[in-house]
Motif scaffolding. Structure first.
Motif, short mmCIF file in Angstrom:
data_model
loop_
_atom_site.label_atom_id
_atom_site.label_comp_id
_atom_site.label_asym_id
_atom_site.label_seq_id
_atom_site.Cartn_x
_atom_site.Cartn_y
_atom_site.Cartn_z
N VAL A 1 -20.92 -23.31 17.38
CA VAL A 1 -19.81 -23.06 16.47
C VAL A 1 -19.28 -24.38 15.90
O VAL A 1 -19.07 -24.51 14.68
CB VAL A 1 -18.68 -22.29 17.18
CG1 VAL A 1 -17.46 -22.14 16.27
CG2 VAL A 1 -19.18 -20.91 17.64
N VAL B 1 -16.32 -18.57 12.68
CA VAL B 1 -16.48 -17.30 13.39
C VAL B 1 -16.02 -16.13 12.53
O VAL B 1 -16.68 -15.08 12.48
CB VAL B 1 -15.74 -17.33 14.74
CG1 VAL B 1 -15.78 -15.95 15.41
CG2 VAL B 1 -16.35 -18.38 15.66
N LEU C 1 -25.31 -18.10 15.81
CA LEU C 1 -24.13 -17.40 16.33
C LEU C 1 -24.52 -16.08 17.00
O LEU C 1 -23.94 -15.69 18.02
CB LEU C 1 -23.13 -17.18 15.21
CG LEU C 1 -22.56 -18.46 14.59
CD1 LEU C 1 -21.64 -18.12 13.42
CD2 LEU C 1 -21.83 -19.31 15.61
#
Length: 274
Positions: free
Chosen positions: A202, A217, A257
């Motif tokens: 991230v 995110v 992710l």
């Protein structure tokens, strides 16, 4: 600011894909937080009976001067109020606190399988929907097995299932089920209460785009199709969480992710909470 995209629910109602949640915000702080969010450009506000802040949301809505048809307001029925008659009564209490004559989305907050009342509760939501008291009805925290049982008895397919969902808990089985049945997936705790924001994948992606980890995110949620409702009481973060439309994650970044799924819950298990 780029306009917030919308998703079209299975009954044709459109819902902003990015909204503002008020979970864990005390009522006395809610009015100011929601007012800040509305001024920033949010138009979807998500609350619930159990949050104890429906009145605070209502005050902000009344003070905003924003036309009712520009707003999308969600609230949720608490577990102790499940059942046909008690659901109808609880809904009226929520409307009174919000100062509204209808809501846009009304959800059963948890399936509470040990109580075994969600089928009767759903009949009450179907009546509220038929009577025009809510523009759409749905559920929250329902697993596929709960949904299968509900669909076997329902006249109206839930428009939304709001579930805990973030890179650490991606709920692929539920998302696949929703896609097959035309149910929109809405993510609560979309940042895992901050637990995913220090992950190397991230932070690397955030640095590459000159964005915050939270923005990365939230962008991931939007690109995989989730409705998302981040919460904050900090003005700068309220604005930051909305500023996620000026960049895009590429396929490799989405894959990075997607690889973070660990089945990591920050909230209760829907099979055991009652």
């Amino acid at each position: 600011m780029t306009a917030i995209p919308t998703v079209t629910l299975n009954n044709g109602v459109t819902m902003p894909q990015l909204g503002f949640g008020v979970f864990q915000v005390p009522d006395e702080e809610t009015t100011a937080a929601v007012a800040t969010a509305l001024k920033a450009g949010y138009r979807s506000i998500d609350t619930a009976v159990i949050y104890g802040n429906e009145r605070g949301v209502g005050r902000a809505l009344a003070d905003s001067g924003i036309a009712r048809d520009e707003l999308f307001i969600t609230t949720k029925l608490w577990n102790a109020d499940q059942g046909y008659d008690s659901t109808l009564a609880a809904f009226e209490t929520s409307l009174d606190k919000l100062g509204l004559d209808h809501v846009d989305l009304y959800l059963i907050h948890w399936p509470t399988p040990a109580r075994d009342r969600y089928l009767d509760t759903w009949r009450a939501l179907e009546k509220l929907y038929a009577d025009g008291r809510t523009r759409a009805i749905g559920v929250s925290n329902f697993r596929p097995a709960h949904l299968e049982r509900l669909l076997g008895a329902a006249s109206v397919v839930p428009a939304v299932n709001q579930i805990e969902l973030h890179p650490g808990l991606q709920q692929r089985e539920s998302r696949d089920f929703h896609a097959r049945h035309g149910i929109a997936t809405e993510a609560w705790s979309p940042l895992a209460q901050g637990a995913v924001l220090k992950n190397d994948a991230v932070t690397t992606i955030a640095a590459r785009h000159g964005r915050s980890p939270a923005q990365v995110v939230l962008r991931w949620h939007l690109q995989i199709g989730n409705v998302v409702i981040p919460k904050s009481v900090t003005e700068a973060r309220i604005h930051e969480n909305l500023d996620v439309f000026g960049f895009e994650l590429d396929a490799r970044e989405i894959d990075a992710l997607d690889a973070l799924d660990r089945g990591m819950r920050t909230g209760p298990d829907p099979d055991t909470l009652n």
